[in-house]
Every structure is written in C-alpha cells, then in structure tokens.
Design a protein around this motif. Structure first.
Motif, mmCIF file in Angstrom:
data_model
loop_
_atom_site.group_PDB
_atom_site.id
_atom_site.type_symbol
_atom_site.label_atom_id
_atom_site.label_comp_id
_atom_site.label_asym_id
_atom_site.label_seq_id
_atom_site.Cartn_x
_atom_site.Cartn_y
_atom_site.Cartn_z
ATOM 1 N N VAL A 60 0.854 -1.185 0.000
ATOM 2 C CA VAL A 60 0.000 0.000 0.000
ATOM 3 C C VAL A 60 0.892 1.237 0.000
ATOM 4 O O VAL A 60 1.687 1.434 0.919
ATOM 5 N N LEU A 61 0.764 2.057 -1.039
ATOM 6 C CA LEU A 61 1.563 3.283 -1.121
ATOM 7 C C LEU A 61 0.824 4.495 -0.572
ATOM 8 O O LEU A 61 1.450 5.469 -0.154
ATOM 9 N N ALA A 62 -0.502 4.461 -0.613
ATOM 10 C CA ALA A 62 -1.282 5.606 -0.127
ATOM 11 C C ALA A 62 -2.700 5.148 0.182
ATOM 12 O O ALA A 62 -3.194 4.188 -0.411
ATOM 13 N N GLY A 63 -3.332 5.865 1.109
ATOM 14 C CA GLY A 63 -4.729 5.586 1.412
ATOM 15 C C GLY A 63 -4.924 4.568 2.517
ATOM 16 O O GLY A 63 -3.974 3.959 3.008
ATOM 17 N N PRO A 64 -6.170 4.349 2.914
ATOM 18 C CA PRO A 64 -6.504 3.410 3.988
ATOM 19 C C PRO A 64 -6.191 1.965 3.624
ATOM 20 O O PRO A 64 -6.000 1.627 2.451
ATOM 21 N N LEU A 65 -6.194 1.119 4.640
ATOM 22 C CA LEU A 65 -5.904 -0.292 4.430
ATOM 23 C C LEU A 65 -7.153 -1.106 4.113
ATOM 24 O O LEU A 65 -7.056 -2.176 3.527
ATOM 25 N N LYS A 66 -8.329 -0.602 4.519
ATOM 26 C CA LYS A 66 -9.558 -1.366 4.358
ATOM 27 C C LYS A 66 -10.456 -0.758 3.280
ATOM 28 O O LYS A 66 -10.549 0.470 3.157
ATOM 29 N N PRO A 67 -11.143 -1.602 2.509
ATOM 30 C CA PRO A 67 -12.036 -1.108 1.447
ATOM 31 C C PRO A 67 -13.121 -0.164 1.953
ATOM 32 O O PRO A 67 -13.413 0.845 1.302
ATOM 33 N N ASP A 68 -13.705 -0.473 3.095
ATOM 34 C CA ASP A 68 -14.756 0.394 3.640
ATOM 35 C C ASP A 68 -14.219 1.792 3.916
ATOM 36 O O ASP A 68 -14.911 2.791 3.700
ATOM 37 N N ASP A 69 -12.982 1.859 4.393
ATOM 38 C CA ASP A 69 -12.392 3.163 4.709
ATOM 39 C C ASP A 69 -12.087 3.959 3.435
ATOM 40 O O ASP A 69 -12.148 5.189 3.434
ATOM 41 N N VAL A 70 -11.748 3.249 2.360
ATOM 42 C CA VAL A 70 -11.525 3.928 1.082
ATOM 43 C C VAL A 70 -12.830 4.561 0.594
ATOM 44 O O VAL A 70 -12.863 5.728 0.176
ATOM 45 N N ALA A 71 -13.926 3.794 0.679
ATOM 46 C CA ALA A 71 -15.234 4.309 0.262
ATOM 47 C C ALA A 71 -15.671 5.472 1.155
ATOM 48 O O ALA A 71 -16.229 6.466 0.669
ATOM 49 N N ASP A 72 -15.402 5.360 2.450
ATOM 50 C CA ASP A 72 -15.759 6.444 3.377
ATOM 51 C C ASP A 72 -14.966 7.710 3.050
ATOM 52 O O ASP A 72 -15.495 8.830 3.161
ATOM 53 N N ARG A 73 -13.724 7.539 2.650
ATOM 54 C CA ARG A 73 -12.887 8.693 2.297
ATOM 55 C C ARG A 73 -13.486 9.433 1.103
ATOM 56 O O ARG A 73 -13.535 10.674 1.082
ATOM 57 N N ALA A 74 -13.966 8.689 0.120
ATOM 58 C CA ALA A 74 -14.587 9.308 -1.046
ATOM 59 C C ALA A 74 -15.850 10.067 -0.659
ATOM 60 O O ALA A 74 -16.075 11.210 -1.095
ATOM 61 N N ARG A 75 -16.688 9.433 0.152
ATOM 62 C CA ARG A 75 -17.932 10.092 0.571
ATOM 63 C C ARG A 75 -17.645 11.354 1.374
ATOM 64 O O ARG A 75 -18.322 12.380 1.209
ATOM 65 N N ALA A 76 -16.662 11.287 2.254
ATOM 66 C CA ALA A 76 -16.329 12.450 3.081
ATOM 67 C C ALA A 76 -15.819 13.609 2.225
ATOM 68 O O ALA A 76 -16.166 14.772 2.463
ATOM 69 N N ARG A 77 -15.015 13.299 1.227
ATOM 70 C CA ARG A 77 -14.490 14.343 0.353
ATOM 71 C C ARG A 77 -15.624 15.013 -0.416
ATOM 72 O O ARG A 77 -15.668 16.239 -0.544
ATOM 73 N N MET A 78 -16.549 14.230 -0.936
ATOM 74 C CA MET A 78 -17.668 14.796 -1.693
ATOM 75 C C MET A 78 -18.573 15.617 -0.793
ATOM 76 O O MET A 78 -19.033 16.707 -1.172
ATOM 77 N N ALA A 79 -18.841 15.122 0.403
ATOM 78 C CA ALA A 79 -19.698 15.853 1.339
ATOM 79 C C ALA A 79 -19.062 17.186 1.716
ATOM 80 O O ALA A 79 -19.737 18.217 1.795
ATOM 81 N N GLY A 80 -17.761 17.153 1.937
ATOM 82 C CA GLY A 80 -17.063 18.381 2.300
ATOM 83 C C GLY A 80 -17.068 19.414 1.196
ATOM 84 O O GLY A 80 -16.989 20.622 1.464
ATOM 85 N N ALA A 81 -17.182 18.955 -0.050
ATOM 86 C CA ALA A 81 -17.211 19.871 -1.191
ATOM 87 C C ALA A 81 -18.634 20.261 -1.571
ATOM 88 O O ALA A 81 -18.830 21.014 -2.521
ATOM 89 N N GLY A 82 -19.607 19.743 -0.834
ATOM 90 C CA GLY A 82 -20.996 20.081 -1.122
ATOM 91 C C GLY A 82 -21.569 19.368 -2.330
ATOM 92 O O GLY A 82 -22.547 19.835 -2.927
ATOM 93 N N VAL A 83 -20.977 18.231 -2.706
ATOM 94 C CA VAL A 83 -21.479 17.462 -3.840
ATOM 95 C C VAL A 83 -22.749 16.724 -3.410
ATOM 96 O O VAL A 83 -22.745 15.984 -2.433
ATOM 97 N N GLY A 84 -23.835 16.940 -4.142
ATOM 98 C CA GLY A 84 -25.100 16.301 -3.809
ATOM 99 C C GLY A 84 -25.214 14.904 -4.387
ATOM 100 O O GLY A 84 -24.214 14.277 -4.759
ATOM 101 N N LYS A 85 -26.433 14.438 -4.506
ATOM 102 C CA LYS A 85 -26.686 13.104 -5.029
ATOM 103 C C LYS A 85 -26.254 13.024 -6.492
ATOM 104 O O LYS A 85 -26.556 13.894 -7.293
ATOM 105 N N LEU A 86 -25.539 11.950 -6.813
ATOM 106 C CA LEU A 86 -25.039 11.768 -8.165
ATOM 107 C C LEU A 86 -26.008 10.951 -9.017
ATOM 108 O O LEU A 86 -26.779 10.138 -8.497
#
Length: 300
Positions: A60-86
């Motif tokens: 692993v060169l970057a990012g979380p170790l678990k798949p769930d945490d990778v998905a959570d990272r994406a959701r958190a980034r979008m929420a922080g940017a105000g991205v709504g439902k896709l």
C-alpha cells in the motif's frame, strides 16, 4: 533517478504502461478497493490470475488499508465539497493502472511511487483514495483510485476526455517513464517493421519453449501477436525492428552537381500553415520519427 534503473521499455499506448477506467454505479469504489486490497475471497481461488502465495508482496503506497475506509474517504471528500446526489451513470472514481513487464525495472517500487506522486500532482493529493502495488499477478502493476473532484464538482468524464487523455499520456511518459530509462516503440508498426517484429517474437517464444505454444489458445494468441507485435516484443525484452531501407550513398561530385528535388511551387507566405500537432511533435525529438534528432534540446 538513475536512467539505467529500468530496461528499455515501451509506452506502446496507454494500455502497456498506463491505462484508466471510469468507475460508475453505487458501491463501485468499495468494490474496486476490495479487489485492490485482496479481500474478495472468490478471486483468490485456484484458476484465477492471482497467486495468493505472493499476495504478501503487495504494498500500500497511499490511502486506507480497508475497502470500507476507502469508500468512506470518497464520501467524506464529496460531502465536504458540497457534492449532492449523483446520477446513476455518474463517474464515482477513476482507476489508473501503471504496469511494468516482469523484471523490467530494477527500481520497481521507485517507478510506482513516481507514478502515484504524478497522479497526486495532476488530480490533487486529497483526491487520491488509494494506491496499491500488486506483485501477485503475471506482471507487477499499480492501482490508483482517484476521486475526480475538480473545481468543486465531480468531473470524471471531462478529466479523461480524449484531448486531456492525450496530454496525460505524453506528460506521464516524460515525467515518470523517461527518468527510469523507459522508451517508446513506434505507435504503430506497419509493413516490413511489423512483419520482422512478429517473426522475432515467434522466434523468441520458440527459443524459450514457452508453454503457450501447446495451449489451446495459441492460434488466437498468435493472430493477436501478428496484429500487434510491439507489446509482445516489449514483454519479451525485444526491441521493435526497424526495417527502413538504407539510403543509397552518393559521391561528393553527384551531390554538388545535383539539381535537387525542390518544390516547383513558389515558397508559401505561411510556411507553418497546415502543420498539425503530430507533425510538430515528430519534429521535436519523438522516438517515433525518422527525424528524431531534430531539435532534441527542445522539451517535447
């Protein structure tokens, strides 16, 4: 970087060294991360492309170790940017894969780290969801999941539209491949060059007595090699063969008395009119051109 760190390789196209895939659909980021983290048990069984005995060599060169945490990272980034439902068909992530032929690079980890850093520079470090090196398949490669959050909106398709993708290919080659001594083959082998390279690949496969020769898939694979011999030559460590005819040498007397082959038309007032990007690219030292020595000091 030591330019001798890697053997001469190929950026035949994006498929040989760098390629991408648009990830769409709900849950796709977690699914992709689960594959990259090797948590899908069905993929690890006999008959698959993954050698579970070598999975411990993955990194692993970057990012979380678990798949769930990778998905959570994406959701958190979008929420922080105000991205709504896709939309259902929206691009949720871009997955880039950088690959090397087995044994091609002495500093394999350095190459993959450079590729990951380059993608971080292009798309933003905060948008790198994960970066995983796989050494448990036929060829070592790097998977990088990128959140295409650009300018406060999800712009996956725009980020890799044809014009942008062509630029990315060129920049990746120059920034990542060149420092490791990797080089290009001609983008498309034709004529006698193609035939000669195909023959060289077949000869090498037979010399190695490769098991593929007895496979039921060999006839189809042979046809594929004949159609595009360049990538197969690269995987075998062969150079693409240039079959251009040598120029006939002339005496000094013939040179000085020749009338030349100049155009019979008057010189144009616009000497650069009609030159397209490819023409200019070939004139700046591309290894794909017979004029590769022209303007070699000018960055491509």
């Amino acid at each position: 970087m030591d330019a001798r760190a890697c053997k001469g390789g190929t950026l035949v196209s994006v498929g040989a060294i760098l390629r991408f895939k648009k990830l769409t659909g709900s849950g796709i980021v977690r699914t992709a991360a689960a594959h990259n983290k090797r948590t899908i048990q069905a993929e690890l069984g006999a008959g698959g492309s993954i050698d579970a005995r070598l999975t411990g060599l993955n990194e692993v060169l970057a990012g979380p170790l678990k798949p769930d945490d990778v998905a959570d990272r994406a959701r958190a980034r979008m929420a922080g940017a105000g991205v709504g439902k896709l939309r259902k068909d929206a691009v949720r992530a871009l997955e880039f894969v950088a690959s090397l032929a087995p044994g091609q690079c002495a500093d394999e980890r350095g190459f993959f780290a450079a590729a990951a850093h380059w993608l971080a520079d292009k798309f933003g470090a905060d948008n790198i969801l994960s970066a995983d090196v796989h050494r448990d398949e036929a060829a070592p490669h790097l998977h990088v999941l990128v959140l295409p959050l650009i300018g406060g909106r999800m712009a996956g398709s725009d980020a890799v539209a044809p014009p942008q993708w062509m630029t990315l290919q060129k920049e990746f080659f120059e920034a990542v491949c060149v420092p490791f001594g990797l080089k290009r083959y001609p983008r498309r082998l034709v004529g006698t060059s193609k035939t000669a390279t195909f023959a060289a690949v077949l000869a090498e496969v037979k010399r190695r007595n490769d098991p593929v020769l007895t496979s039921a898939l060999w006839p189809l694979l042979r046809d594929r090699i004949e159609a595009t011999p360049g990538p197969f030559a690269e995987l075998l460590g062969l150079e693409a063969i240039s079959a251009s005819k040598p120029k006939k040498l002339r005496s000094m007397t013939a040179i000085f008395t020749s009338k030349g082959k100049g155009s019979q038309k008057p010189e144009s007032d616009e000497p650069y009119k009609g030159l397209n990007d490819r023409t200019l690219y070939l004139c700046k030292g591309s290894q794909n051109s017979s004029v590769s020595n022209v303007a070699t000091t000018t960055p491509v």
